[in-house]
Design an enzyme around this catalytic site. Structure first.
Site, PDB file in Angstrom:
ATOM      1  N   HIS A 159       0.822  -1.220   0.000  1.00  0.00           N
ATOM      2  CA  HIS A 159       0.000   0.000   0.000  1.00  0.00           C
ATOM      3  C   HIS A 159       0.856   1.271   0.000  1.00  0.00           C
ATOM      4  CE1 HIS A 159      -3.578  -2.344   0.400  1.00  0.00           C
ATOM      5  NE2 HIS A 159      -3.273  -2.803   1.592  1.00  0.00           N
ATOM      6  N   ASP A 194      -2.974 -10.502  -2.623  1.00  0.00           N
ATOM      7  CA  ASP A 194      -3.496 -10.058  -1.325  1.00  0.00           C
ATOM      8  C   ASP A 194      -4.989  -9.721  -1.442  1.00  0.00           C
ATOM      9  OD1 ASP A 194      -2.157  -8.661   1.412  1.00  0.00           O
ATOM     10  OD2 ASP A 194      -4.030  -7.714   0.759  1.00  0.00           O
ATOM     11  N   HIS A 196      -6.411  -7.160  -0.447  1.00  0.00           N
ATOM     12  CA  HIS A 196      -6.567  -5.739  -0.775  1.00  0.00           C
ATOM     13  C   HIS A 196      -5.780  -5.399  -2.046  1.00  0.00           C
ATOM     14  CE1 HIS A 196      -6.938  -6.099   3.675  1.00  0.00           C
ATOM     15  NE2 HIS A 196      -7.975  -5.314   3.477  1.00  0.00           N
ATOM     16  N   ASP A 283      -4.522 -12.809   3.396  1.00  0.00           N
ATOM     17  CA  ASP A 283      -5.778 -12.319   3.979  1.00  0.00           C
ATOM     18  C   ASP A 283      -6.992 -12.539   3.073  1.00  0.00           C
ATOM     19  OD1 ASP A 283      -4.613 -10.443   2.313  1.00  0.00           O
ATOM     20  OD2 ASP A 283      -4.780  -8.761   3.715  1.00  0.00           O
TER      21      ASP A 283
HETATM   22 ZN   LIG Z   1      -4.272  -7.073   2.665  1.00  0.00          ZN
END
Ligand SMILES: [Zn+2]
Length: 342
Positions: A159, A194, A196, A283
């Site tokens: 991120h 991931d 996200h 995740d």
């Molecule tokens: Zn994540």
């Protein structure tokens, strides 16, 4: 498989909280994540290696000088503020990035930190630096002839943009590894699995055609990181066509995830990279506390086999994956699957 980790230095960063729906909650990016991941490593009987200190060069190849200066000095400067908190949380942000660069620690915190999930404490810089050293050391192992290597990066990185921390991430380990691989590979792909969207990674390479970025993730329409990760984001300028996002409906299980991955891998094959970085978030697991997707433990093995079938040297970089009983087992399932499928 070689596993790079510095348990002592990477464990020291211990963020206290983050803001969820307006409420301060314990920060889930805890040092204990390393213990669970190391259980998975031990179960697989992998070779644990100490990362080398690669200094600033690999970081400066991805992040701006102002950002690296900020990360390495802001804690000391913040502590000179009367009644300063032991952790830096930003309290003011420039609305648009055309704003002027501020001199104060408070102003710079707002300029360089995009959300309330990544406070900077006394050890954040050192832990992040060693997390990045793991990624570079794994890339170096692959450059040295290993077909694959795993970097147990904690804190995670995907991120983080060139000059912006966010989502528990301070240095973009996957991007740093990819840029390092570019020394001897004309085309490198980053495949982010991931839960996200890998918004920082996308941002770093958005206008480049030498590093292809693919991310498969929960649809950001109503999920972090909200502003990035949509299917229409395809890159800009020379990078147009070299970024691909595959957003999945919330709750998507193994079948839907592997279909998305399979579609994405067709684009990767057409790009024909000679090395890849796998941004391995765990995740997307059905039991992860973030609860976004429904990948099972055997699903991680299947995913790994599909990735290994690309049959190009790979640096596997740990991204997210949060505390649950199966966290170590999911890493075990992925790494065993990768070795078996390569
Ligand atoms: Zn994540």
């Amino acid at each position: 498989m070689k596993i790079f980790v510095d348990q002592e230095k990477q464990r020291q960063h211990f963020p206290s909280g983050f803001l969820v729906n307006g409420v301060v909650q314990p920060n889930p990016e805890k040092p204990e994540r390393m213990d669970r991941l190391l259980e998975g490593v031990a179960r697989g009987g992998h070779e644990i290696c100490a990362p080398k200190d690669h200094g600033m060069d690999p970081l400066a190849a991805v992040h701006t000088p102002a950002y690296l200066k900020f990360l390495s000095t802001v804690y000391t400067r913040w502590q000179r503020i009367p009644d300063a908190t032991p952790e830096i949380f930003p309290n003011i942000h420039p609305d648009r990035r055309t704003a002027s660069y501020p001199l104060s620690a408070v102003g710079q915190a707002g300029y360089h930190i995009t959300d309330m999930s990544c406070p900077i404490g006394a050890h954040t810089w050192e832990s992040s630096r060693w997390s990045a050293n793991c990624a570079v050391s794994a890339a170096q192992a692959v450059e040295g002839g290993d077909q694959f290597a795993y970097a147990l990066c904690r804190p995670p990185g995907h991120h983080c943009f060139t000059d912006l921390a966010g989502g528990f991430c301070y240095l973009n380990n996957s991007a740093i590894a990819a840029q390092y691989l570019r020394k001897s590979h004309d085309r490198v792909a980053i495949i982010d699995v991931d839960l996200h969207h890998g918004n920082g990674t996308q941002g770093i390479f958005y206008e480049r055609s030498d590093v292809y970025t693919l991310s498969i993730h929960a649809d950001p329409a109503r999920f972090y990181p909200f502003f990035w990760g949509h299917a229409h984001e395809r890159g800009e300028g020379a990078g147009f066509g070299y970024n691909l996002n595959i957003p999945l409906p919330r709750g998507t299980g193994d079948e839907g995830f592997m279909k998305g991955l399979s579609d994405g891998l067709e684009h990767i094959k057409a790009f024909a990279p000679s090395a890849v970085v796998i941004a391995l978030g765990l995740d997307a697991f059905e039991g992860d506390p973030f609860g976004g997707l429904g990948v099972s433990t055997p699903g991680f093995t299947q995913m790994a086999k599909m990735l290994a079938a690309l049959n190009v040297p790979a640096v596997i970089v740990q991204e997210g994956g949060y505390l649950c009983d199966e966290l170590g087992g999911n890493l075990y399932a992925f790494l065993v699957g990768y070795e078996g499928g390569a």
